[in-house]
Design a protein around this motif. Structure first.
Motif, PDB file in Angstrom:
ATOM      1  N   ALA A 170       0.821  -1.225   0.000  1.00 32.45           N
ATOM      2  CA  ALA A 170       0.000   0.000   0.000  1.00 32.45           C
ATOM      3  C   ALA A 170       0.844   1.260   0.000  1.00 32.45           C
ATOM      4  CB  ALA A 170      -0.936  -0.006   1.199  1.00 32.45           C
ATOM      5  N   TRP A 171       1.963   1.285   0.690  1.00 34.18           N
ATOM      6  CA  TRP A 171       2.746   2.500   0.863  1.00 34.18           C
ATOM      7  C   TRP A 171       3.983   2.565  -0.042  1.00 34.18           C
ATOM      8  CZ3 TRP A 171       2.841   2.033   6.930  1.00 34.18           C
ATOM      9  CH2 TRP A 171       1.538   2.219   7.400  1.00 34.18           C
ATOM     10  N   LEU A 178       0.065   6.630   3.924  1.00 34.67           N
ATOM     11  CA  LEU A 178      -0.710   7.456   3.017  1.00 34.67           C
ATOM     12  C   LEU A 178      -2.126   7.629   3.547  1.00 34.67           C
ATOM     13  CD1 LEU A 178       0.435   5.859  -0.377  1.00 34.67           C
ATOM     14  CD2 LEU A 178       1.384   7.881   0.781  1.00 34.67           C
ATOM     15  N   GLN A 179      -2.762   8.721   3.140  1.00 32.47           N
ATOM     16  CA  GLN A 179      -4.118   9.000   3.574  1.00 32.47           C
ATOM     17  C   GLN A 179      -5.109   8.114   2.823  1.00 32.47           C
ATOM     18  OE1 GLN A 179      -4.929  10.969   6.069  1.00 32.47           O
ATOM     19  NE2 GLN A 179      -2.771  11.525   6.409  1.00 32.47           N
ATOM     20  N   GLY A 180      -6.246   7.825   3.497  1.00 28.50           N
ATOM     21  CA  GLY A 180      -7.309   7.062   2.859  1.00 28.50           C
ATOM     22  C   GLY A 180      -7.070   5.559   2.935  1.00 28.50           C
ATOM     23  N   LYS A 181      -8.044   4.850   2.379  1.00 27.58           N
ATOM     24  CA  LYS A 181      -7.987   3.395   2.375  1.00 27.58           C
ATOM     25  C   LYS A 181      -7.369   2.911   1.072  1.00 27.58           C
ATOM     26  CE  LYS A 181     -12.095   2.721   5.275  1.00 27.58           C
ATOM     27  NZ  LYS A 181     -13.437   2.074   5.352  1.00 27.58           N
ATOM     28  N   ARG A 182      -6.569   1.889   1.176  1.00 24.96           N
ATOM     29  CA  ARG A 182      -5.960   1.297   0.001  1.00 24.96           C
ATOM     30  C   ARG A 182      -6.142  -0.220   0.068  1.00 24.96           C
ATOM     31  NH1 ARG A 182      -2.664   4.407  -3.126  1.00 24.96           N
ATOM     32  NH2 ARG A 182      -2.369   6.554  -2.379  1.00 24.96           N
ATOM     33  N   LYS A 183      -6.762  -0.761  -0.987  1.00 24.64           N
ATOM     34  CA  LYS A 183      -6.988  -2.191  -1.072  1.00 24.64           C
ATOM     35  C   LYS A 183      -5.795  -2.842  -1.757  1.00 24.64           C
ATOM     36  CE  LYS A 183     -10.185  -5.652  -2.902  1.00 24.64           C
ATOM     37  NZ  LYS A 183     -11.426  -5.890  -3.700  1.00 24.64           N
ATOM     38  N   VAL A 209      -7.083  -4.360   3.373  1.00 17.95           N
ATOM     39  CA  VAL A 209      -7.279  -2.921   3.273  1.00 17.95           C
ATOM     40  C   VAL A 209      -6.376  -2.257   4.298  1.00 17.95           C
ATOM     41  CG1 VAL A 209      -8.901  -1.014   3.545  1.00 17.95           C
ATOM     42  CG2 VAL A 209      -9.636  -3.134   2.431  1.00 17.95           C
ATOM     43  N   VAL A 210      -5.607  -1.278   3.847  1.00 24.38           N
ATOM     44  CA  VAL A 210      -4.696  -0.543   4.729  1.00 24.38           C
ATOM     45  C   VAL A 210      -5.240   0.875   4.883  1.00 24.38           C
ATOM     46  CG1 VAL A 210      -2.339   0.274   5.065  1.00 24.38           C
ATOM     47  CG2 VAL A 210      -2.756  -1.933   3.947  1.00 24.38           C
TER      48      VAL A 210
END
Length: 311
Positions: A170-171, A178-183, A209-210
């Protein structure tokens, strides 16, 4: 190599333990009993007051002198004198026999072993069935607790690895949140491999989900489940087989007791039946002769008999 050394050590240990004979066990018992009775460090030779190089003549002379001193007739009422006198005879017999004396001299010079073999202790402290069952219960429960501990540590490592891989996906390599959700998809089943058709198949992939520092598992229904170290089940004595069996039996007994109590409370009361001879409120006056007739029939035997016809 380490396994070979361990197996070799066990083989040597078994050989040494199995080398103790019945005669050796007898010597072990005599050495222990002699030190308890005469004092720590007392040996066969020191008790007879002869050197370890004494000849057979010297041993016989010392034995006769010691036997006169310890004879029960010369020591009436002395506690343990019979056991000491009998022990003296056994020790003298060992020292008079060349083979048995040679065996005792080996332990005299090298010392009596602290571990004398499982057969020695079992023959002298033979446990009962209850003791064996308690020992096996404690042993198996302890082993189960050890396995739980190892599994808990392994699960913690897997969880930490999955969290790191999810954040890395994710990063990016810099691992900056990072801001928000990342799948992301995390490989839990090793590297890619080829199937039977020659296609490249990735390992077992898991949707995650991160969000900030939190990592969630995304199930097929779309629900999120947080993934952290609390997801692993720690070892607990309450989850060993004996404690679980005990608690399950207690719960079953309590449930059966409660169900039996509720059955008794809900049991319907027996219906009340009015006897014909009992007065009933609201009965008409024409029923009174019928009740009197029923009472007379009960006194006569429960039923009225037909009158016999006269011929």
């Amino acid at each position: 190599m380490k396994l070979f050394v361990f197996v070799a050590f066990l083989a040597v240990l078994v050989t040494v333990v199995s080398a103790w004979t019945k005669e050796d066990h007898e010597i072990f018992d005599l050495v222990t009993a002699l030190e308890v009775s005469e004092g720590r460090g007392t040996t066969f030779y020191s008790w007879l007051d002869v050197p370890s190089t004494a000849t057979l003549v010297e041993i016989n002379k010392a034995y006769r002198k010691k036997s006169i001193q310890l004879h029960p007739d010369k020591n009436p009422g002395v506690k343990g004198i019979h056991e000491r006198f009998a022990r003296l005879g056994v020790i003298a017999t060992i020292l008079k026999n060349p083979e048995e004396r040679k065996r005792y001299d080996f332990f005299y010079k090298n010392g009596v072993p602290k571990w004398r073999g499982s057969g020695y202790y079992y023959a002298r402290f033979r446990p009962g069935l209850g003791t064996v069952l308690v020992f096996l219960t404690i042993l198996t429960s302890g082993l189960q607790y050890l396995v739980q501990t190892l599994n808990y540590k392994r699960d913690l490592m897997r969880i930490e690895l999955a969290i790191r891989d999810a954040r890395l996906a994710a990063w990016g390599p810099k691992m900056e949140p990072l801001q928000g959700k990342r799948k992301v998809k995390v490989n839990l089943g090793g590297g890619a491999r080829q199937d039977g058709a020659g296609n490249i198949v990735p390992g077992k992939m898991l949707d995650m989900v991160v969000e900030q520092d939190n990592v969630f598992i995304l199930d097929p229904s779309g629900n999120l489940h947080i993934l952290d170290t609390s997801s692993a089940t720690p070892a607990a004595i309450s989850r060993t087989w004996f404690i679980e069996l005990l608690m399950s039996s207690i719960r079953k007994f309590s449930n059966s007791k409660e169900s039996s109590g509720s059955d008794v409370d809900s049991e319907p009361s027996a219906p009340t039946v009015d006897r014909p001879d009992s007065p009933v409120s609201g009965a008409s006056e024409g029923e009174e002769p019928r009740q009197a007739e029923y009472a007379a029939a009960v006194k006569a035997g429960g039923r009225r008999r037909k009158a016999a016809r006269k011929r």
